[in-house]
Each structure stands twice: as structure tokens, then as C-alpha cells.
Design a protein around this motif. Structure first.
Motif, PDB file in Angstrom:
ATOM      1  N   ARG A 174      33.824  29.615  32.213  1.00  0.00           N
ATOM      2  CA  ARG A 174      34.944  29.695  33.147  1.00  0.00           C
ATOM      3  C   ARG A 174      34.799  30.941  33.996  1.00  0.00           C
ATOM      4  NH1 ARG A 174      40.693  28.931  30.598  1.00  0.00           N
ATOM      5  NH2 ARG A 174      40.183  30.957  29.639  1.00  0.00           N
ATOM      6  N   SER A 175      35.191  30.801  35.263  1.00  0.00           N
ATOM      7  CA  SER A 175      35.146  31.942  36.178  1.00  0.00           C
ATOM      8  C   SER A 175      36.521  32.155  36.784  1.00  0.00           C
ATOM      9  CB  SER A 175      34.129  31.687  37.304  1.00  0.00           C
ATOM     10  OG  SER A 175      32.840  31.463  36.770  1.00  0.00           O
ATOM     11  N   ARG A 176      36.816  33.436  37.045  1.00  0.00           N
ATOM     12  CA  ARG A 176      38.114  33.758  37.651  1.00  0.00           C
ATOM     13  C   ARG A 176      37.857  34.381  39.016  1.00  0.00           C
ATOM     14  NH1 ARG A 176      43.232  35.553  34.210  1.00  0.00           N
ATOM     15  NH2 ARG A 176      44.821  35.365  35.861  1.00  0.00           N
ATOM     16  N   PHE A 177      38.433  33.760  40.035  1.00  0.00           N
ATOM     17  CA  PHE A 177      38.238  34.216  41.408  1.00  0.00           C
ATOM     18  C   PHE A 177      39.557  34.675  42.009  1.00  0.00           C
ATOM     19  CE2 PHE A 177      34.937  31.057  40.685  1.00  0.00           C
ATOM     20  CZ  PHE A 177      33.791  31.650  41.213  1.00  0.00           C
ATOM     21  N   SER A 178      39.426  35.589  42.985  1.00  0.00           N
ATOM     22  CA  SER A 178      40.526  35.906  43.881  1.00  0.00           C
ATOM     23  C   SER A 178      40.056  35.615  45.293  1.00  0.00           C
ATOM     24  CB  SER A 178      40.947  37.374  43.763  1.00  0.00           C
ATOM     25  OG  SER A 178      41.560  37.621  42.522  1.00  0.00           O
ATOM     26  N   VAL A 179      40.958  35.102  46.164  1.00  0.00           N
ATOM     27  CA  VAL A 179      40.574  34.742  47.529  1.00  0.00           C
ATOM     28  C   VAL A 179      41.614  35.248  48.509  1.00  0.00           C
ATOM     29  CG1 VAL A 179      39.345  32.671  46.774  1.00  0.00           C
ATOM     30  CG2 VAL A 179      41.738  32.487  47.436  1.00  0.00           C
ATOM     31  N   ILE A 180      41.143  35.483  49.727  1.00  0.00           N
ATOM     32  CA  ILE A 180      42.024  35.753  50.865  1.00  0.00           C
ATOM     33  C   ILE A 180      41.668  34.725  51.920  1.00  0.00           C
ATOM     34  CG2 ILE A 180      42.693  37.404  52.660  1.00  0.00           C
ATOM     35  CD1 ILE A 180      41.866  39.656  50.727  1.00  0.00           C
ATOM     36  N   GLN A 181      42.650  33.962  52.372  1.00  0.00           N
ATOM     37  CA  GLN A 181      42.435  32.876  53.319  1.00  0.00           C
ATOM     38  C   GLN A 181      42.981  33.276  54.683  1.00  0.00           C
ATOM     39  OE1 GLN A 181      43.774  29.002  51.982  1.00  0.00           O
ATOM     40  NE2 GLN A 181      44.343  28.421  54.067  1.00  0.00           N
ATOM     41  N   THR A 182      42.161  33.047  55.733  1.00  0.00           N
ATOM     42  CA  THR A 182      42.586  33.385  57.101  1.00  0.00           C
ATOM     43  C   THR A 182      42.389  32.190  58.014  1.00  0.00           C
ATOM     44  OG1 THR A 182      40.403  34.178  57.771  1.00  0.00           O
ATOM     45  CG2 THR A 182      41.898  35.793  56.756  1.00  0.00           C
ATOM     46  N   LYS A 183      43.026  32.290  59.200  1.00  0.00           N
ATOM     47  CA  LYS A 183      42.886  31.201  60.168  1.00  0.00           C
ATOM     48  C   LYS A 183      41.562  31.272  60.915  1.00  0.00           C
ATOM     49  CE  LYS A 183      47.787  30.297  61.177  1.00  0.00           C
ATOM     50  NZ  LYS A 183      48.833  30.263  62.243  1.00  0.00           N
ATOM     51  N   THR A 184      41.143  32.488  61.248  1.00  0.00           N
ATOM     52  CA  THR A 184      39.935  32.634  62.088  1.00  0.00           C
ATOM     53  C   THR A 184      38.850  33.386  61.340  1.00  0.00           C
ATOM     54  OG1 THR A 184      40.603  34.752  63.048  1.00  0.00           O
ATOM     55  CG2 THR A 184      41.442  32.737  64.113  1.00  0.00           C
ATOM     56  N   GLY A 220      48.424  38.073  44.649  1.00  0.00           N
ATOM     57  CA  GLY A 220      47.371  39.015  45.023  1.00  0.00           C
ATOM     58  C   GLY A 220      46.029  38.338  45.196  1.00  0.00           C
ATOM     59  N   GLY A 221      46.038  37.047  45.523  1.00  0.00           N
ATOM     60  CA  GLY A 221      44.806  36.297  45.745  1.00  0.00           C
ATOM     61  C   GLY A 221      44.265  35.616  44.500  1.00  0.00           C
ATOM     62  N   ASP A 222      44.838  35.907  43.322  1.00  0.00           N
ATOM     63  CA  ASP A 222      44.305  35.382  42.062  1.00  0.00           C
ATOM     64  C   ASP A 222      44.440  33.850  41.995  1.00  0.00           C
ATOM     65  OD1 ASP A 222      43.392  35.091  39.484  1.00  0.00           O
ATOM     66  OD2 ASP A 222      45.297  35.649  38.555  1.00  0.00           O
ATOM     67  N   MET A 223      43.326  33.175  41.680  1.00  0.00           N
ATOM     68  CA  MET A 223      43.320  31.719  41.562  1.00  0.00           C
ATOM     69  C   MET A 223      43.309  31.261  40.112  1.00  0.00           C
ATOM     70  SD  MET A 223      40.773  30.454  44.592  1.00  0.00           S
ATOM     71  CE  MET A 223      41.234  28.773  44.294  1.00  0.00           C
ATOM     72  N   ILE A 231      37.619  32.020  54.265  1.00  0.00           N
ATOM     73  CA  ILE A 231      38.045  32.747  53.074  1.00  0.00           C
ATOM     74  C   ILE A 231      37.037  33.836  52.740  1.00  0.00           C
ATOM     75  CG2 ILE A 231      39.322  30.821  52.071  1.00  0.00           C
ATOM     76  CD1 ILE A 231      36.955  30.307  50.231  1.00  0.00           C
ATOM     77  N   VAL A 232      37.563  34.849  52.076  1.00  0.00           N
ATOM     78  CA  VAL A 232      36.746  35.894  51.446  1.00  0.00           C
ATOM     79  C   VAL A 232      37.085  35.844  49.971  1.00  0.00           C
ATOM     80  CG1 VAL A 232      36.271  38.353  51.282  1.00  0.00           C
ATOM     81  CG2 VAL A 232      36.709  37.313  53.519  1.00  0.00           C
ATOM     82  N   ALA A 233      36.081  35.758  49.100  1.00  0.00           N
ATOM     83  CA  ALA A 233      36.313  35.581  47.665  1.00  0.00           C
ATOM     84  C   ALA A 233      35.717  36.739  46.880  1.00  0.00           C
ATOM     85  CB  ALA A 233      35.712  34.260  47.190  1.00  0.00           C
ATOM     86  N   ARG A 234      36.275  36.952  45.693  1.00  0.00           N
ATOM     87  CA  ARG A 234      35.746  37.949  44.756  1.00  0.00           C
ATOM     88  C   ARG A 234      35.705  37.324  43.368  1.00  0.00           C
ATOM     89  NH1 ARG A 234      39.415  43.054  43.724  1.00  0.00           N
ATOM     90  NH2 ARG A 234      40.477  41.508  42.396  1.00  0.00           N
ATOM     91  N   LEU A 235      34.602  37.535  42.656  1.00  0.00           N
ATOM     92  CA  LEU A 235      34.495  37.083  41.270  1.00  0.00           C
ATOM     93  C   LEU A 235      35.104  38.163  40.383  1.00  0.00           C
ATOM     94  CD1 LEU A 235      33.462  35.092  39.146  1.00  0.00           C
ATOM     95  CD2 LEU A 235      31.266  36.309  39.175  1.00  0.00           C
ATOM     96  N   ASP A 236      36.205  37.828  39.703  1.00  0.00           N
ATOM     97  CA  ASP A 236      36.923  38.825  38.898  1.00  0.00           C
ATOM     98  C   ASP A 236      36.431  38.879  37.460  1.00  0.00           C
ATOM     99  OD1 ASP A 236      38.530  39.509  41.066  1.00  0.00           O
ATOM    100  OD2 ASP A 236      39.991  37.934  40.597  1.00  0.00           O
ATOM    101  N   ASP A 237      36.049  37.734  36.913  1.00  0.00           N
ATOM    102  CA  ASP A 237      35.649  37.739  35.498  1.00  0.00           C
ATOM    103  C   ASP A 237      34.916  36.429  35.196  1.00  0.00           C
ATOM    104  OD1 ASP A 237      35.312  38.564  32.927  1.00  0.00           O
ATOM    105  OD2 ASP A 237      37.451  38.600  32.395  1.00  0.00           O
TER     106      ASP A 237
END
Length: 623
Positions: free
Chosen positions: A268-278, A312-315, A349-355
Motif C-alpha cells: 500500500r502507498s500513501r499519497f498527497s496531491v495538489i490539484q490545479t486547473k492549469t 492537506g492533500g492526503d489521499m 496535479i503535483v503528487a508526493r509519496l508519503d509512505d
């Protein structure tokens, strides 16, 4: 009587009358008023046409209402064309009534203002969101009905005008205070009575009944002495639960090895993302993160996805099957690793692998007992179905008895006592089993035992195979069997007749003023006074309230029966007014006025139908 008055205040017919014009009806059937009639028609009311389309839509609405109200029972009723035709005629009758009322309202020049139309629309719950009028919702709903706002307002005006007419008829009835008090006094009236009981059972014990009387009664009432159809059944019961055995450790290990995927949690992976229009917005977010910006703060500020932004972006934790392809393609492998700008179906989107959690397999020891239970159950079910087939083959190959089926099952068949349709044995109390017994398929010629049944499966991995061991058709019970019952009946009838004759004689003596001596001679006496009210539903209360009111110091006498069949002499000593609580008095007045309003409205409709020219067309009878 109070129950009747309360019932009147909630009379279903009155509610239907008032319900004809409620706005919810407009929402389901308003189009009926706006569809013209080309071709054949359902009816013409004083020249106004009710088209086939109007009738079909009204019929569909009524059919849906009946289906919702009756549930599964509707399917059975709807298989009868006469029932559907009845619904169709009801729908047409309602359309005719609506047309008559609309025409009558026009004759009276009743009108509804534009402000009233607007207020009715604003107040309609179907057009509201969170208790407030929602114009977008309003337009969407009337658009679904293929109506413009003007067309809807026109139909609503017609409905409200009819409502105004109905209100004028049904809300004008009233009761004067004097009438209310008089009726309340009548409803709450109390009667003081004494009772003298002639014991019918004691008289029955003294009666004589001849053999000839018994025989004659039997011949004249044979239908009362029918013995129901009866059966004795032999059966073998198969039950998977009885075949369960504790599994071996090797069986448990084998199950675990072949079903290991059931006890494996994938990586299992835990991601956080920030989603934008452009893309530019996403690149700006990525640049800020690379300069040490706080991911959670930027997600709450910049992300256009409200759900992940609040977190805070956590998925949350994602397994491979639930991880979006965009995140998979980012190839993030290290905790804290940032992706580049990723184009997605919802923007950028910009994503980060948290764990990352590696794959985990539960050890056998942790799931041993669960697996043992599963193996135990499935092994028993497999054995059950194999045994079921074996017993079925034996029962069909040897159709003269259950001997071969017994051998295959390894158990002896059980035979029941005699039973009828009304009292099947508890162990056979399954619908499929009872149908096999009672449908006649297992009986041979002239009701003799026939063939073995097929395997009959029931709930819970159980099954039966059975045969009729013996059968008795419905028949008249022999005289000897019912003789005692007939004797008791005849004795009671004679005792009843004697008691009534004695009561009639005593009543005549009491009314003539010399009944006390006759009562004493019959060893009877009146009881202490008791108070009866109109709420009583027993025969004695009903008889007491049917008697005329007594004059001063002179009782009125009557005859009744108690709940045990005894004959009772009544002495009505006094009639007095009771008290009726204000709440009950109010309910009584409301019930009577509404009932009177219903009668007035029905009279209006009846008169409109009588005077109107109503012509029915071919569509009225179409199926």
C-alpha cells in the motif's frame, strides 16, 4: 359511537376528495389538462373532450399508486384484466369529475390571482432546497414535464380554482353550541341497570335428547361434521450440518496454501496531491514545494479538489488496484519524493509519496480457527450434495418404498402421525415440502400411496425425500364419532329455548307489576346496579341503550344475552348524563361537520353528473 365519530373525521373518501386538488397531483398528472384530443377520445363532458392520452396518463398514475400501496399483491391482481379495467374506469371517472368541477367553478366566476399562483409555486416543497424556493429546481422539474412556466401556471390556476370551489362546499358546515351540548350529552349518557341471569348450562344438564333427534340432526347437518383430508408421511431428512467433521491439520494447511491471496494485504502507498486547473498553476506549486514550501498548507490554499484540500492533500492508503494511473506513472519510490507536473483528466496535479507499506501475509496461526470452520462447513456441504444425489437416485430407482433411499442415506425413514392441511408436523413445516404432500402428485390411484418424491431442498442446506404412507380423503365423520357433540348441541338448543321462554314470561310479569313473586319462584334475583356507557360493545350494553327511558321510580325491563350464551333479564333504573372531555367534544364536532361536508360535496358532484352531458368514446373501453 365515539369511535364512529372519530372514524368520520378521518373518512378516507373525504381525504380523497380534498386530495384531488393538491399540488402533488399536479406534478404527476398536470400534462393531462394540456394534451389535446386528436383521433378517438375517452369522454366528452359538456362538449369538453377528455382525450385518450389524458386517460392513459391518469390510468398509469392510478396503476402506479395501486402498485405502491399493494406491493406484491398487486401482481396477482393485475393478472386479471377485469381488475385493470376497473382501475381504468376509476381514472376516467376522476377525470370526468375534475372536468365537471372546473366547468362549475367557471360558471361561478371563481378566480385565482397571479399572486396566489406565485405563492403556491414558492410554497411547493418539490421546488425547494433546504426549505427555500429554488428557481433552478423549479425550472428543471417543469421542463421534465415538457411544460413552459406559463403552461404550468395555467394548469396550476385551474387546480387552485377547483380547490377554491371544494373549500367553499366543504368548509361551511357547522354545529350550534346547543346542538353540540345536546349531542355530547347523548354520547356521554350513562345507564344504571340490574341483571338477573338464567343459567343456560344448568338448564342444558336437565334436557333429554332421543336417538331419533340425534339421527335427524346428523342427517340435516352432515356438512358440519366433515373430517378433513388426512395424511401419514414417511420421510428421510438430509442435513449438511449433521455431516460436519473436524478437519485435519493437513486439510487446514492445504486450504491456507491454496487461498493465500485471501490472507494477503498487497503493498500500500500513501499519497498527497495538489490539484490545479492549469499547468502553470501546477508548476508554480511544484516550484514552491521545491523551495521548502509546506505541502499541507499549499494543498489547503491552492488545490481545487475540496475533499483532499481539507485534508492537506492526503489521499489515504491506496492499493495497486485503487491507485490512479497518473500516480502509478509518476514512478514515486521513495518516501517524501515529489512528482513533476502530471496532466490528468481533471486538470493538473503535483503528487508526493508519503509512505509505503510492504505486502503483508497473515500467518496461519492468526487465521487457523476461521479456516478450520470453513473447511468443516465446505467439506460437509460437499458430502451433503454427494449424498443428496445418491439418495435421489436410490429413491427414483426403487419407487415402491423408501428402503433403497434409507440404505443410501444410512438412516431409517421417519413416519408421522395422521395430520391434515391445517396441522402439518413441525419437522415438515416448509412450504416446498407441504406443497409436495398436498398437491396430489404423490398419491396413486384412488388415493392410495404413490411414488417417492424428488429431492426437496429447503433453507439451510437441508433436503427431504418422502412418500405418502397412508391417506384418508375428506369424508363425513360417522354418527358414532359425533354423537356426543350432537347431544350437547341439542341440549343447549333446548335449554336456550326454555331460557328465552322463561325470560319472556318473567318479562311480561315484571311489566305487569307482579314479576317479583315470579322471580322468587324461579329462584332468580336482580344484581346490584351497574353503570353502562355507550362505549361498551357487548350485547347487554347494546340492549340496555335500546330500552326506553324509565319513568320516576319505575324501571324498564328487557331481555339480552351475556358472553356465555346465558339469557339475561335487564332492569333499567335510571338514565343520566355523563361528561365528555373538551378534546373529545371537539373531535366529535369536527367529525360530524366533515362528514356533513363530504355528503354535501358528493351531492354536488352527483347533481353535476346528472345535469351534465357526458358522452364516452372508444378509448374509455380500450385495454
Amino acid at each position: 359511537m365515539m369511535d364512529n365519530l372519530r372514524a368520520a373525521s378521518n373518512h378516507v373518501v373525504l381525504k380523497i376528495i380534498l386530495g384531488l386538488i393538491i399540488l402533488s397531483f399536479v406534478l404527476t398528472g398536470v400534462g393531462n389538462y394540456l394534451i389535446g384530443g386528436n383521433g378517438d377520445y375517452a369522454a366528452k363532458v359538456n362538449g369538453q373532450e377528455i382525450s385518450r392520452a389524458q386517460l392513459e396518463r391518469a390510468f398509469s398514475n392510478e396503476r402506479s399508486r395501486q402498485q405502491e400501496m399493494l406491493g406484491e399483491q398487486f401482481s396477482q391482481l393485475a393478472s386479471n384484466p377485469a381488475y385493470l379495467q376497473q382501475i381504468r374506469q376509476q381514472a376516467l371517472s376522476q377525470l370526468v369529475d375534475e372536468a365537471l368541477l372546473d366547468q362549475y367553478a367557471k360558471d361561478l366566476q371563481l378566480a385565482v390571482s397571479d399572486d396566489q399562483i406565485k405563492q403556491a409555486i414558492f410554497n411547493q416543497p418539490a421546488f425547494q432546497t433546504n426549505g427555500k424556493f429554488d428557481n433552478a429546481r423549479y425550472l428543471a422539474i417543469i421542463n421534465q414535464m415538457n411544460l413552459t412556466a406559463d403552461q404550468y401556471a395555467q394548469a396550476l390556476r385551474k387546480q387552485l380554482t377547483t380547490q377554491q370551489l371544494i373549500a367553499a362546499v366543504t368548509r361551511t358546515d357547522f354545529m350550534l353550541p346547543g346542538e353540540t351540548e345536546s349531542l355530547a350529552a347523548l354520547v356521554s349518557q350513562e345507564r344504571l341497570v340490574r341483571e338477573a341471569t338464567i343459567n343456560v348450562a344448568a338448564l342444558a344438564a336437565k334436557q333429554n335428547v332421543s336417538d331419533e333427534e340425534v339421527k335427524n340432526y346428523y342427517e340435516q347437518n352432515k356438512n358440519s361434521f366433515m373430517a378433513p383430508e388426512q395424511f401419514r408421511v414417511s420421510y428421510i431428512k438430509l442435513d449438511a450440518a449433521s455431516l460436519q467433521k473436524a478437519p485435519s491439520e493437513s486439510d487446514i494447511q492445504s486450504w491456507y496454501d491454496s487461498h493465500q491471496q485471501d490472507y494477503t494485504q498487497p503493498q500500500r502507498s500513501r499519497f498527497s496531491v495538489i490539484q490545479t486547473k492549469t499547468e502553470a498553476d501546477a508548476q508554480a506549486v511544484l516550484d514552491a514545494l521545491k523551495k521548502g514550501g509546506d505541502f499541507a498548507a499549499l494543498a489547503k490554499e491552492k488545490s481545487i479538489d475540496p475533499i483532499s484540500a481539507r485534508k492537506g492533500g492526503d489521499m489515504g492508503w491506496l492499493e495497486p488496484d485503487t491507485t490512479p494511473d497518473e500516480l502509478k506513472s509518476a514512478n514515486l519510490t521513495q518516501k517524501g519524493q515529489l512528482s513533476g507536473v502530471i496532466k490528468s483528466s481533471v486538470g493538473f496535479i503535483v503528487a508526493r509519496l508519503d509512505d509505503v507499506q510492504p505486502q503483508q501475509i497473515k500467518p496461519l496461526a492468526a487465521v487457523h480457527d476461521d479456516i478450520a470452520a470453513k473447511v468443516k462447513h465446505e467439506t460437509a456441504v460437499d458430502a451433503y450434495y454427494k449424498l443428496q444425489q445418491k439418495v435421489s437416485d436410490a429413491a427414483s430407482n426403487d419407487n415402491e418404498s423408501l428402503a433403497s433411499a434409507e440404505e443410501a442415506a444410512g438412516v431409517k425413514a421417519v413416519e408421522t402421525d395422521w395430520f391434515s392441511h391445517d396441522n402439518p408436523p413441525a419437522e415438515l413445516n416448509f412450504r416446498a415440502v407441504e406443497q409436495a404432500i398436498f398437491n396430489g402428485g404423490l398419491l396413486g390411484d384412488n388415493g392410495a400411496p404413490g411414488s417417492n418424491s424428488d429431492i426437496i431442498t429447503v433453507d439451510g442446506d437441508r433436503a427431504f425425500v418422502l412418500r405418502i404412507a397412508a391417506h384418508k380423503p375428506e369424508a363425513v365423520k360417522p354418527l358414532a364419532e359425533v354423537s356426543a357433540e350432537i347431544v350437547a348441541t341439542l341440549k343447549n338448543q333446548k335449554a336456550q329455548a326454555e331460557a328465552k321462554a322463561q325470560a319472556e314470561k318473567l318479562l311480561a310479569d315484571l311489566q305487569a307489576g307482579k314479576g317479583m313473586d315470579a322471580m322468587k319462584a324461579a329462584n332468580l334475583s336482580f344484581s346490584e346496579q351497574k353503570t353502562l356507557t355507550r362505549s361498551g360493545q357487548d350485547a347487554i350494553t347494546q340492549s340496555a341503550f335500546a330500552l326506553a327511558q324509565p319513568t320516576k321510580d319505575k324501571p324498564v325491563y328487557g331481555i339480552s344475552e351475556d358472553g356465555q350464551g346465558n339469557v339475561v333479564l335487564l332492569a333499567l333504573d335510571q338514565v343520566r348524563s355523563g361528561t365528555l372531555p373538551e378534546a373529545q367534544k371537539k373531535a366529535m364536532v369536527q367529525g360530524i361537520t366533515q362528514n356533513n361536508a363530504q355528503i354535501a360535496f358528493e351531492a354536488l358532484l352527483s347533481n353535476l353528473r346528472k345535469e351534465g352531458k357526458i358522452k364516452y368514446g372508444a378509448a374509455a373501453q380500450a385495454q
